[in-house]
Design a protein around this motif. Structure first.
Motif, short mmCIF file in Angstrom:
data_model
loop_
_atom_site.label_atom_id
_atom_site.label_comp_id
_atom_site.label_asym_id
_atom_site.label_seq_id
_atom_site.Cartn_x
_atom_site.Cartn_y
_atom_site.Cartn_z
N GLY A 251 0.83 -1.20 0.00
CA GLY A 251 0.00 0.00 0.00
C GLY A 251 0.86 1.24 0.00
N ARG A 252 0.76 2.03 1.10
CA ARG A 252 1.51 3.28 1.18
C ARG A 252 2.87 3.08 1.83
NH1 ARG A 252 -2.28 7.84 3.64
NH2 ARG A 252 -0.49 9.09 2.94
N GLY A 253 3.15 1.89 2.33
CA GLY A 253 4.43 1.63 2.97
C GLY A 253 5.18 0.49 2.29
N VAL A 254 6.26 0.05 2.92
CA VAL A 254 7.06 -1.05 2.40
C VAL A 254 7.43 -1.99 3.55
CG1 VAL A 254 8.03 0.23 0.46
CG2 VAL A 254 9.21 0.25 2.66
N ARG A 255 7.90 -3.17 3.19
CA ARG A 255 8.37 -4.16 4.15
C ARG A 255 9.66 -4.76 3.61
NH1 ARG A 255 4.27 -8.95 4.75
NH2 ARG A 255 4.95 -9.28 2.59
N LEU A 256 10.65 -4.93 4.51
CA LEU A 256 11.92 -5.54 4.10
C LEU A 256 11.71 -6.99 3.70
CD1 LEU A 256 14.52 -4.27 6.74
CD2 LEU A 256 14.77 -4.07 4.26
N THR A 257 12.34 -7.39 2.62
CA THR A 257 12.39 -8.81 2.29
C THR A 257 13.47 -9.48 3.14
OG1 THR A 257 14.04 -8.49 0.56
CG2 THR A 257 11.71 -8.31 -0.09
N ALA A 258 13.54 -10.81 3.08
CA ALA A 258 14.60 -11.51 3.81
C ALA A 258 15.97 -11.05 3.34
CB ALA A 258 14.45 -13.01 3.64
N ALA A 259 16.13 -10.89 2.02
CA ALA A 259 17.41 -10.40 1.49
C ALA A 259 17.67 -8.98 1.94
CB ALA A 259 17.40 -10.48 -0.03
N GLY A 260 16.61 -8.17 1.99
CA GLY A 260 16.76 -6.79 2.45
C GLY A 260 17.21 -6.71 3.89
N GLY A 261 16.72 -7.62 4.74
CA GLY A 261 17.13 -7.64 6.14
C GLY A 261 18.60 -7.95 6.29
N VAL A 262 19.11 -8.89 5.49
CA VAL A 262 20.54 -9.22 5.54
C VAL A 262 21.37 -8.04 5.05
CG1 VAL A 262 22.33 -10.70 4.56
CG2 VAL A 262 20.15 -11.69 5.30
N PHE A 263 20.92 -7.42 3.96
CA PHE A 263 21.68 -6.30 3.42
C PHE A 263 21.68 -5.12 4.38
CE2 PHE A 263 22.26 -2.67 0.42
CZ PHE A 263 23.51 -3.04 -0.05
N LEU A 264 20.61 -4.95 5.15
CA LEU A 264 20.53 -3.86 6.11
C LEU A 264 21.63 -4.00 7.16
CD1 LEU A 264 19.13 -1.38 7.32
CD2 LEU A 264 17.57 -2.94 8.52
N GLU A 265 21.87 -5.20 7.66
CA GLU A 265 22.92 -5.41 8.66
C GLU A 265 24.28 -4.98 8.12
OE1 GLU A 265 22.96 -9.40 10.04
OE2 GLU A 265 20.83 -9.44 10.53
N HIS A 266 24.56 -5.39 6.89
CA HIS A 266 25.86 -5.05 6.30
C HIS A 266 25.95 -3.56 5.97
CE1 HIS A 266 27.41 -9.15 5.99
NE2 HIS A 266 26.18 -9.52 5.66
N ALA A 267 24.86 -2.97 5.49
CA ALA A 267 24.87 -1.55 5.15
C ALA A 267 25.12 -0.70 6.39
CB ALA A 267 23.55 -1.16 4.49
N ARG A 268 24.47 -1.06 7.50
CA ARG A 268 24.69 -0.32 8.75
C ARG A 268 26.15 -0.43 9.20
NH1 ARG A 268 19.17 -2.29 11.79
NH2 ARG A 268 17.91 -0.39 11.43
N ARG A 269 26.72 -1.64 9.04
CA ARG A 269 28.10 -1.85 9.45
C ARG A 269 29.06 -1.00 8.61
NH1 ARG A 269 28.32 -7.23 8.89
NH2 ARG A 269 27.26 -7.46 10.89
N VAL A 270 28.80 -0.96 7.29
CA VAL A 270 29.65 -0.17 6.40
C VAL A 270 29.56 1.31 6.76
CG1 VAL A 270 29.93 0.64 4.03
CG2 VAL A 270 29.60 -1.79 4.48
N LEU A 271 28.36 1.82 6.97
CA LEU A 271 28.20 3.23 7.29
C LEU A 271 28.80 3.57 8.65
CD1 LEU A 271 24.54 3.77 5.99
CD2 LEU A 271 26.67 4.54 4.93
N ALA A 272 28.68 2.64 9.61
CA ALA A 272 29.28 2.88 10.93
C ALA A 272 30.80 2.96 10.84
CB ALA A 272 28.85 1.78 11.90
#
Length: 306
Positions: free
Chosen positions: A69-90
């Protein structure tokens, strides 16, 4: 076959060539679960942010979000990528400060060598000084006799040594410890009894001496104190625990730095020497002026202050 492999590798590299802006956009959407709120958080309009996420999904060849609808939900792949993206940015966030701290010597590693005898005399206090002056610096410790330390310092294999003199002129050094020699005797020896100082003239037993190969400095001092004629026929050992074992076995007496008395060896008594016979030995911090380690320069400044 090789052409095909190169093509696949180049294609893979191209797909992985995402930007920090895309990573920050992805993390914002993943945390807000809404493109509009994420765009507002990033001071963007929604269309550019949407294009960033779409480009990122094409590079990764995976779907990162499910649209709801008006929002989104992380996929399983998106959840894994989020962990790595946060680590890279940190990591990127702390990288400039970490780099500056390494450059000024407040972080890093100091490779410190010490002699076995020096470890009893000064190592604990010296490491406390390192920790106080440069708390972000890690010490790596190696036990080496002084000649081996000088070679390692010249080759820049270690940063700092705790050594006995004489010190080659090409190195910088600073006195860090001085202590008297005491006499170690078997507890069955006549000099084991009594409380006052003893004279070397009263020592009738053989001596356990220092090997000139491993402890030239202590060898020369003890030979001068006792007399080369007697010292030349004494048993020689390169390690203090071996010397004390020989003393305990009743094979002789030994002149040892006072700090070694911390080794409470059963069967051995330690006696102070008369003022006429007393002699002190020194230990020095030593380093090469050619060593580029910023942590070493900072520690050297600390040593001069102390």
């Amino acid at each position: 076959m090789q052409v095909q492999a190169r093509f696949c590798m180049n294609r893979y590299r191209a797909r992985m060539d995402f930007t920090l802006q895309q990573l920050r956009g992805f993390v914002a959407v993943a945390e807000e679960l809404h493109y509009g709120r994420a765009a507002q958080r990033l001071n963007l309009t929604q269309p550019p942010l949407t294009r960033q996420i779409q480009a990122l999904e094409r590079m990764l060849d995976v779907r990162l979000f499910d649209r709801l609808g008006r929002g989104v939900r992380l996929t399983a792949a998106g959840g894994v990528f989020l962990e790595h993206a946060r680590r890279v940015l940190a990591l990127l966030e702390v990288a400039p400060e970490a780099t500056r701290r390494a450059a000024d010597g407040t972080t890093g590693t100091l490779r410190i060598a010490f002699t076995a005898i020096g470890a009893y005399a000064v190592l604990a206090d010296f490491l406390a000084l390192v920790g106080k002056g440069t708390p972000g610096v890690t010490a790596e410790l190696t036990e080496l006799v002084s000649p081996e330390q000088f070679e390692a310092l010249a080759n820049l294999d270690i940063d700092l040594g705790l050594v006995r003199p004489p010190i080659p002129e090409k190195f910088e050094s600073m006195l860090v410890h001085s202590e008297d020699l005491v006499l170690a005797v078997p507890d069955s020896h006549p000099l084991a009894f009594g409380e006052g100082p003893v004279s070397l003239a009263d020592v009738t037993a053989d001596y356990i001496g220092y090997s000139p190969e491993g402890s030239q400095y202590l060898h020369d001092i003890c030979a001068a104190m006792i007399g080369m004629d007697r010292y030349a026929v004494s048993q020689l050992a390169s390690q203090v625990p071996t010397m004390l074992a020989l003393v305990r076995a009743g094979l002789g007496c030994a002149l040892i730095p006072r700090s070694i008395t911390a080794m409470r060896v059963e069967g051995i008594r330690y006696r102070e020497l008369d003022a006429a016979d007393a002699h002190s030995v020194t230990l020095h911090a030593c380093w090469s002026p050619d060593n580029p380690n910023p942590a070493l320069r900072r520690l050297a400044e600390r040593l001069r202050e102390e």
